[in-house]
Design an enzyme around this catalytic site. Structure first.
Site, PDB file in Angstrom:
ATOM      1  CB  VAL A 137      -0.959  -0.001   1.205  1.00  0.00           C
ATOM      2  CG1 VAL A 137      -1.739   1.315   1.271  1.00  0.00           C
ATOM      3  CG2 VAL A 137      -1.919  -1.181   1.122  1.00  0.00           C
ATOM      4  CG  PHE A 176     -15.420 -10.432  -5.404  1.00  0.00           C
ATOM      5  CD1 PHE A 176     -14.241 -10.753  -4.756  1.00  0.00           C
ATOM      6  CD2 PHE A 176     -15.523  -9.179  -5.998  1.00  0.00           C
ATOM      7  CE1 PHE A 176     -13.187  -9.853  -4.690  1.00  0.00           C
ATOM      8  CE2 PHE A 176     -14.475  -8.275  -5.944  1.00  0.00           C
ATOM      9  CZ  PHE A 176     -13.311  -8.611  -5.292  1.00  0.00           C
ATOM     10  CG  LEU A 177     -21.067 -14.226  -8.058  1.00  0.00           C
ATOM     11  CD1 LEU A 177     -22.285 -14.213  -8.955  1.00  0.00           C
ATOM     12  CD2 LEU A 177     -21.415 -14.866  -6.719  1.00  0.00           C
ATOM     13  N   GLY A 184     -13.667 -21.520  -5.690  1.00  0.00           N
ATOM     14  CA  GLY A 184     -12.286 -21.959  -5.596  1.00  0.00           C
ATOM     15  C   GLY A 184     -11.975 -22.528  -4.233  1.00  0.00           C
ATOM     16  N   GLY A 241      -7.434 -15.561   0.265  1.00  0.00           N
ATOM     17  CA  GLY A 241      -6.245 -15.375   1.091  1.00  0.00           C
ATOM     18  C   GLY A 241      -5.814 -13.927   1.004  1.00  0.00           C
ATOM     19  CB  CYS A 258      -7.516  -7.295   2.290  1.00  0.00           C
ATOM     20  SG  CYS A 258      -6.368  -5.992   1.822  1.00  0.00           S
ATOM     21  CE  LYS A 299      -5.459 -10.656  -6.801  1.00  0.00           C
ATOM     22  NZ  LYS A 299      -6.175  -9.381  -6.578  1.00  0.00           N
TER      23      LYS A 299
END
Length: 702
Positions: free
Chosen positions: A274, A510-511, A514, A518, A521, A581
């Protein structure tokens, strides 16, 4: 203006938009107000009296801040927009790459979209058939031709769109930042193709937030600001003047003429994901930015121009804006004359889920001891609701007598793997300020970004961060629960999510089923909000359920593997992808970690491949892991393969390689990287999430 050899000529073109002077919540209200003459509009000029003359074969880069008019000018040239006044003439064919996915139908497969997009570009079916293999080879999407592109990553869509558009050399190629989402190797591949097209006479119009890219690809450049041309000429000279104007010391404290933009001295506390992304973003907008961190090794690397972490575009931006970026471990240097101090340090979780604020507290102690001027302390770190109030009280009681410190909340909404893009193109900037003066300061600070701003109180801003992240985590856990039920009922989770996503109240984001979420956040923020609720004598049952579902889901591939092996002793197990990811090297809360530790404890040997995270994985797991340089090496002589990350390199693996290299080709896909229809007749066992298992005689009987 001599137009004889011009391919694009724009003469005094102006583009005007009418913007409603008040917010209207829905279409019905809009028409009612319009009919009653209660709706008023304000004129907004996206371009003002633009004139330019581009000759055939020239390369032009467009630079400027967000909202400067770059994309509007390209749309004008493409014919998407017409000028309010003035004229434009284009003499030649155009291949426009203006928006990611433009001209592509998400419901169709990649193969079908090749013909659709080709037709939109004016190519015949026969022509597209002749060039079909060339397009597929360049895009490197051979394994995904029969997959609907709604399931493609943004990088895959960019590859497909670019490959189609550049099959033939058009008279004019227009590229508007769509390649920013692609991987570095493919961007280089695209650059080489664009260079070949230029050498054959194609005219290039190119937009990028990287002035270095513009200088490398273009001989000429146009600098736009607030819809007007500030300067045009050689790319080297225009880019130099643009960057010099942004960083010139006499403009740090005064507005750029003709704008409401003011430059300040900024300090960023924390050089993690960040902090560094925030630093380069503000530096790219012209702010003199100092980044402080207690990690001497990390700061030393940054001072030498080395990026200590992997994040697309971050390394390039660190190098390009080095003149405005400064790195130190010394608080006296970092906080001297800072107008705003943005705190972006880590806030890890404690064992009980409470947020650990020790890094924030250490930063506040240094700020209180060293700040001697008036400044704003901006809390960007994710902190519990009420923290900003406590920060304000601490600084008021402990700061130096000559200092005046205001406290503001400004939560971040960055996704690792696309953090730079998210910062520069955010859906909204959330500002938490308890005074109008602080809110106005923050709005001016973010004005160069030209992004929507939501201004609320500090407590509300803190809650927006948690509420947003936890809602997305809930959505992931919910669809994973549905996927698990699909496996018991012969439903297909991919088909289910398609049907769900057509409802605009639900949407497609976000559908994707899996092995759980992770990262830095979602796991931390769900536990933190659950703890916060409990500490206020309230139970968030939905959030608790999301946490529990996710912890179980991480071990889903272990559960599947037990169908094929009663125990794991002496088995060789391949891990493809280990980061939480794609497009990041971050392993925090990655499902691969808990799986590796469990399997090693049961006597298994792990062979792991990942393009970015394999060395960190080795450090985290230690003995019992063999790091492999190629996917083929990782698969060789393996008893089972587990896929934890949907890297494009994994999506593009030839399915036959599993049977060729593995001792027993059992593939457990935790990210649904392949279509089950592509697995048929491939002599492997393929078990994914929320879909039927595909068996082959070889894999099952050996």
């Amino acid at each position: 203006m001599n137009l004889d050899d011009s391919i694009v000529s724009v003469d005094q073109a102006t583009v005007r938009f009418n913007i409603a002077s008040e917010k209207v919540d829905n279409l019905k209200e809009y028409f009612i107000k319009l009919a009653k003459h209660q709706l008023y509009f304000e004129e907004f000029f996206a371009l003002k009296d633009i004139s330019l003359n581009i000759k055939k074969g020239e390369s032009w880069g467009l630079i400027g801040r967000n909202g400067a008019g770059k994309s509007t000018l390209l749309k004008l040239i493409c014919g998407i927009l017409t000028p309010y006044k003035g004229s434009i003439a284009v003499r030649g064919s155009i291949a426009p790459l203006i928006e990611l996915g433009a001209g592509l139908d998400p419901r169709l497969t990649a193969g079908e979209n090749i013909f659709l997009n080709g037709a939109l570009l004016g190519h015949s079916k026969r022509y597209m058939q002749e060039h079909f293999d060339e397009i597929v080879e360049f895009a490197d999407l051979g394994n995904f031709l029969d997959m609907p592109i709604k399931n493609y990553s943004s990088g895959m869509r960019a590859r497909l769109g670019f490959s189609i558009a550049t099959t033939v050399s058009p008279d004019i190629l227009i590229v508007d930042e769509v390649l920013a989402v692609g991987d570095a190797a493919f961007r280089k591949k695209c650059e080489r193709r664009m260079e070949r097209m230029l050498s054959s006479g194609t005219t290039l119009l190119f937009v990028s937030h990287s002035e270095r890219e513009v200088e490398r690809l273009c001989k000429n450049a146009i600098w736009l600001d607030r819809g007007e041309i500030v300067m045009s000429g050689s790319a080297e000279k225009v880019c130099f003047e643009y960057t010099e104007t942004l960083k010139s010391s006499e403009q740090k404290k005064c507005a750029i003429p003709g704008t409401n933009i003011t430059f300040l001295n900024l300090t960023i506390v924390g050089a993690g994901y960040v902090g560094l992304v925030t630093a380069v973003a503000f530096a790219s907008m012209g702010y003199e930015t100092t980044c402080i961190d207690t990690d001497h090794e990390k700061i030393s690397a940054l001072q030498k121009g080395k990026c200590p972490l992997f994040e697309p575009q971050l390394d390039e931006m660190l190098k390009y804006h080095a003149d405005r970026l400064h790195f130190t471990t010394e608080p006296q240097i970092a906080y001297d004359n800072a107008d705003a101090i943005i705190v972006a340090v880590g806030t890890p979780e404690k064992e009980d889920g409470e947020v650990d604020l020790s890094y924030v507290q250490r930063a506040l102690q240094d700020i209180a001891e060293n700040v001697k001027q008036e400044c704003r302390v901006v809390i960007k770190s994710t902190v519990p609701v009420g923290t900003n109030r406590s920060v304000k009280e601490y600084l008021e009681q402990n700061c130096r007598p000559e200092a005046t410190i205001h406290v503001v909340s400004n939560p971040e909404f960055l996704s690792q793997g696309s953090a730079v893009h998210d910062m520069l193109h955010a859906h909204r900037i959330v500002i938490g300020a308890d005074t109008e003066e602080d809110a106005q300061f923050m709005e001016k600070l973010y004005r160069p970004f030209n992004l929507p701003i939501v201004s609320v109180g500090c407590a509300s801003a803190e809650m927006i961060k948690y509420a947003s992240n936890d809602f997305l985590a809930l959505k992931i856990s919910y669809i994973n629960e549905i996927a698990n039920l699909c496996e018991r009922t012969s439903a297909d989770i991919n088909e289910v999510t398609v049907g769900m996503s057509k409802d605009p109240r639900i949407g497609a984001a976000f559908l994707k089923a899996g092995v759980g979420y992770g990262g830095s956040c979602f796991p931390k923020d769900t536990k933190a909000l659950h703890w916060l609720a409990a500490s206020n004598e309230y139970e968030l049952k939905t959030v608790r359920a999301a946490i529990e579902v996710n912890e179980r889901q991480k071990l889903k591939l272990i559960e599947k593997a037990q169908k094929f092996y009663p125990n794991f002793k002496d088995l060789t197990i391949t891990f493809l992808g280990v980061t939480f990811k794609p497009n990041t090297d971050d392993l925090r809360e990655a499902p691969s970690l808990v799986n590796a530790r469990y399997l090693i404890s049961k006597g298994a040997r792990i062979k792991a491949w990942d393009p970015c995270g394999r060395e960190r994985f080795k450090e985290a797991i230690g003995d019992g892991v063999q790091i492999c340089g190629t996917i083929e090496e990782a698969l060789n002589d393996s008893d089972i393969c587990m896929i934890f990350t949907e890297w494009d390199e994994i999506r593009n693996v030839e399915i036959t390689k599993f049977a060729h290299y593995m001792k027993r080709p059992i593939v457990l896909d935790g990210r649904n990287c392949f279509e089950t229809s592509d697995i048929q007749q491939k002599e492997i066992i393929y078990d994914s999430i929320g879909r039927d298992t595909i068996y082959s005689d070889r894999g099952y009987n050996e």
